[in-house]
Enzyme design. Structure first.
Site, mmCIF file in Angstrom:
data_model
loop_
_atom_site.group_PDB
_atom_site.id
_atom_site.type_symbol
_atom_site.label_atom_id
_atom_site.label_comp_id
_atom_site.label_asym_id
_atom_site.label_seq_id
_atom_site.Cartn_x
_atom_site.Cartn_y
_atom_site.Cartn_z
ATOM 1 N N ASP A 1 -2.379 2.580 -6.566
ATOM 2 C CA ASP A 1 -1.371 2.626 -5.507
ATOM 3 C C ASP A 1 -1.421 1.443 -4.548
ATOM 4 O OD1 ASP A 1 -3.727 3.246 -4.364
ATOM 5 O OD2 ASP A 1 -3.017 4.991 -3.262
ATOM 6 N N GLU A 2 -2.056 0.387 -4.925
ATOM 7 C CA GLU A 2 -1.990 -0.797 -4.065
ATOM 8 C C GLU A 2 -2.134 -2.077 -4.876
ATOM 9 O OE1 GLU A 2 -5.375 -1.824 -1.596
ATOM 10 O OE2 GLU A 2 -6.441 -0.078 -2.364
ATOM 11 N N ASP B 1 0.859 -1.182 0.000
ATOM 12 C CA ASP B 1 0.000 0.000 0.000
ATOM 13 C C ASP B 1 0.893 1.229 0.000
ATOM 14 O OD1 ASP B 1 -2.128 1.622 0.127
ATOM 15 O OD2 ASP B 1 -2.793 1.036 2.143
#
Lengths: 418, 378
Positions: A112-113, A16
């Site tokens: 973003d993860e 993350d």
């Protein structure tokens, strides 16, 4: 007595990125480091909504989806920037490239993860060392912080990555659940939204532990089939695989936008609708897909939100068609109160190669003239498997320019695959 | 205005007229229903800007008295409540009265409704069409033409002209054509219209479908009258007026293939039910595509498949098969619509290749034509 072979324990990472947009900006401009920074939709206008903020800003109470003026009130020295999607896209691509160097089993879930299944990644002594290596590498090469959750499944990995931020590495073992996971409030559980949490609380379920121990039958009464799944998760059971192709299962493509002020002005509304339909068309084209259900979302000045959709007989992909249906829905369902946000979504979307192309009476000659070619391709495909020829899409060239304009998280994921 | 009317007569007329009344209308008074009483009978009128319907109930017909004690006058009442009121009134007769203040009283047995009405003077005058240039045809034939073509109009407003049915009258032949550009339906019938001809008349598909609901399935004549921008259908009791669509209807006749490479004769019902089954797996997904493949021994194979669900295969025995082998994919929905519209036991299907339209006609050569564009699969 035969000895039972234990099912192989999986090792799943959830990566993350911390305050991703803000961190990317800081990497580009190190002067911003240590300062309260917010990335907001449109800083000049009221509709500027905080998309991400740095930890320094969060200390003052700045939160995602907060109005910019509200954020400024809480944090007077706040630096606000417009999002720079091209930068984020590039950074994201680099990150996922690093992840896939370790294992092909990488499943991006957003810009973003993502998850990784590192069960078989043997280069490192243990997963914790691997996590450190990865975190360091992303930090050194891209100057970006991330948190990593390590657990036997996706759900626990996700919960774990959330526990230490920024730059955390958290291992969540099944036997630790009662101590580490169960005391957390039910709202903190991934997969439980506001409404579900409210419902559960009214049944006296306030922590993840309460949920883990609740009777399945009762849960099903409250939440339907979801009840059992959530209870399993709370007990650390989640056997979903890390699926690198999951990003390609898209069922809908949509675009929505908040107006700069609540409005009943039909011309403004028409302009926005036009723009939204255009966005949807662009993204549908990128994915070489089409859909047969159009959904319109209207959010009114009082935040009351309705969605209305229409199922179509044929698949559509063109802006005019999408707009036509959406306007129709608007005519029918708009109660004439001031509108704050509009969204158009094309649903039941599928890739065109799965759908087949319905030929058109007025244009079929064009396709039919290529019939011999298609027959030949079909024969060769039958012989060699998948179509051995690659279609040169006419809008390939257009794509590079599109990338800069498209701001949708899911589209990033396609880039990584290309 | 005052009269006493047989309730069932009133119900039937109200239902017909309601087809033209929309609660969302640009001109507020059009959400109402106009009632006009004259010594010889009463007329109900409903209209949105696209269609207008007048239903006339004579005071007396075939020695039956429908209406009594008529005091002439007119009024507009709120259409939203009227049909339910009339339907639920307790007695067989209804008394309707309107005073100078546009107050309406409806009485039946012991029930009494007092409603606020509107001045009929405010109701727009419906255009009167010239009636010289007209022709007649049986109502049931007109209905069948509508049923055989109307379903093929486009539901998408992107090409508005295709949302209508194209009417052509030439040389005593009346032709209806409709297409949504994926399929086309056309029907031709002989009519007696020595002095009349027109072309380029496009009636909104919705108007015709409402007309079809109102027309009785009898041989009673319907008089049809066309002007530049309107069309009028008139029966003894009903006047149905629709606006025409503006614009040029595309020339479709040259798009219909004249030769064929594969010709199939097959029992309509068998093919229909096979396709229906094959479409089960593809329901609502991916254009409902099924595939037809010619086999040896007078058999065609119909297959349907949905990657997530499974596949279905069924052979259909055919009466005859001539010409080249063929593999073609098409929308099962379009095919079923077409086969149902044909209304004949056996059909002849002419194919000209997997990427070209194919044509379904009754085997006896009746002038109904259903054309379908195939689906190109990748």
């Amino acid at each position: 007595m035969g000895q039972q072979v234990p099912a192989k324990r999986r090792v799943i990472f959830h990566i993350d990125m911390n305050c991703f947009y803000a961190s990317v900006e800081m990497a580009y401009n190190p002067k911003l480091k240590g300062k309260p920074l917010a990335i907001a939709g449109n800083p000049e206008e009221r509709k500027g909504i905080v998309v991400t903020s740095s930890y320094e800003a969060r200390k003052y109470g700045v939160k995602t989806t907060m109005n910019l003026w509200e954020a400024r009130k809480k944090c007077p020295g706040l630096i606000a920037m417009r999002p720079n999607f091209e930068r984020y896209r590039m950074a994201s691509k680099e990150i996922f490239k690093m992840l896939s160097e370790i294992t092909p089993l990488v499943q991006p879930v957003s810009i973003d993860e993502g998850y990784m299944d590192v069960t078989d990644a043997k280069e490192f002594a243990n997963p914790i060392e691997l996590a450190h290596h990865l975190q360091q590498k992303i930090s050194e090469e891209l100057d970006l912080p991330c948190s990593i959750g390590i657990a036997p499944n996706k759900f626990l990995a996700k919960m774990a990555s959330d526990m230490k931020k920024p730059m955390g590495i958290t291992v969540l073992r099944k036997r630790e659940l009662p101590k580490v996971l169960w005391p957390l409030p039910i709202d903190d559980m991934y997969g439980i939204g506001g409404k579900t949490a409210e419902k559960l609380k009214s049944y006296d379920i306030h922590t993840i532990g309460d949920l883990a121990l609740k009777d399945v039958y009762q849960l099903k009464q409250v939440l339907g089939i979801n009840g059992e799944r959530l209870k399993n998760r709370a007990n650390g059971i989640d056997d979903r695989p890390v699926d690198p192709d999951a990003v390609h299962d898209f069922k809908s493509i949509g675009s929505s936008q908040t107006l700069s002020h609540d409005t009943t002005n039909e011309k403004e509304i028409q302009t926005l609708m036009n723009q939204l339909a255009e966005n949807v068309e662009r993204r549908v084209k990128r994915k070489q897909a089409a859909g047969c259900n159009v959904q319109l979302m209207i959010r009114y000045h009082d935040r009351k939100t309705i969605t209305r959709s229409r199922k179509l007989q044929t698949y559509i992909e063109k802006k005019e068609d999408i707009l036509q249906i959406a306007m129709d829905l608007l005519d029918k369902h708009w109660n004439l109160e001031p509108i704050r946000l509009l969204g158009i979504t094309l649903q039941d979307v599928d890739e065109k190669r799965n759908i087949g192309q319905q030929l058109d009476l007025f244009t079929y000659e064009r396709e039919a003239s290529k019939e011999q070619l298609h027959l030949a391709i079909e024969a060769l495909s039958a012989k060699y498997g998948k179509n051995p020829f690659k279609q040169l899409s006419a809008d390939n060239e257009a794509k590079s320019s599109e990338i800069a304009r498209t701001s949708f998280q899911k589209d990033f994921l396609d880039d990584y695959k290309r | 205005m005052k009269f006493i009317i047989q309730r069932d007569q009133l119900i039937a007329s109200v239902q017909d007229v309601m087809k033209a009344i929309s609660s969302r209308t640009v001109i507020p008074i059009l959400s109402g229903m106009k009632i006009e009483a004259k010594p010889d009978g009463i007329t109900l009128t409903g209209s949105d800007s696209d269609i207008s319907i007048e239903s006339y109930i004579p005071a007396e017909e075939n020695e039956m008295v429908h209406i009594e004690q008529i005091e002439p006058g007119s009024i507009v009442l709120q259409a939203k409540y009227f049909p339910d009121i009339v339907r639920k009134l307790p007695e067989k007769t209804v008394e309707i009265e309107a005073d100078d203040q546009s107050q309406i009283t409806i009485r039946s047995g012991k029930a009494k409704f007092s409603l606020n009405g509107l001045d009929a003077e405010e109701y727009p005058q419906l255009p009167r069409l010239q009636t010289e240039d007209s022709f007649e045809m049986p109502g049931d034939l007109l209905k069948s033409m509508i049923k055989q073509t109307g379903f093929a109009v486009s539901t998408m407003e992107t090409r508005p002209i295709l949302t209508g049915v194209h009417l052509k009258l030439d040389d005593n032949k009346l032709t209806f054509t409709a297409t949504d550009s994926h399929r086309l339906a056309s029907r031709e019938v002989p009519v007696e219209a020595e002095n009349t001809s027109f072309t380029g008349v496009v009636v909104p598909g919705k108007s015709l479908s409402e007309l079809n609901k109102i027309l009785a399935d009898t041989e009673d004549k319907v008089e049809i009258n066309v002007t530049n921008n309107q069309i009028l259908f008139r029966t003894k009791r009903i006047q149905f007026l629709s606006r025409l669509l503006d614009g040029n209807y595309p020339e479709t006749s040259r798009l219909i293939p004249e030769q064929s490479k594969t010709v199939l004769h097959v029992k309509t019902k068998e093919l229909l039910s096979t396709i229906d089954r094959a479409s089960l797996l593809a329901k609502d997904e991916r254009n409902n595509v099924v595939r037809l493949t010619t086999q040896e021994n007078q058999v065609v194979e119909i297959t349907g498949n949905s990657p997530e669900v499974g596949t279905v295969t069924e052979d259909v025995a055919i009466s005859s098969l001539e010409g080249e082998d063929l593999k073609i994919s098409f929308s099962s929905k379009y095919m079923m619509d077409a086969l149902r519209a044909i209304e004949y036991d056996e059909v002849k299907i002419d194919f000209t290749g997997a990427m070209r339209p194919f044509i379904i006609r009754p085997a006896d050569g009746d002038p109904v034509l259903q054309l379908i564009l195939p689906v190109r699969t990748y």
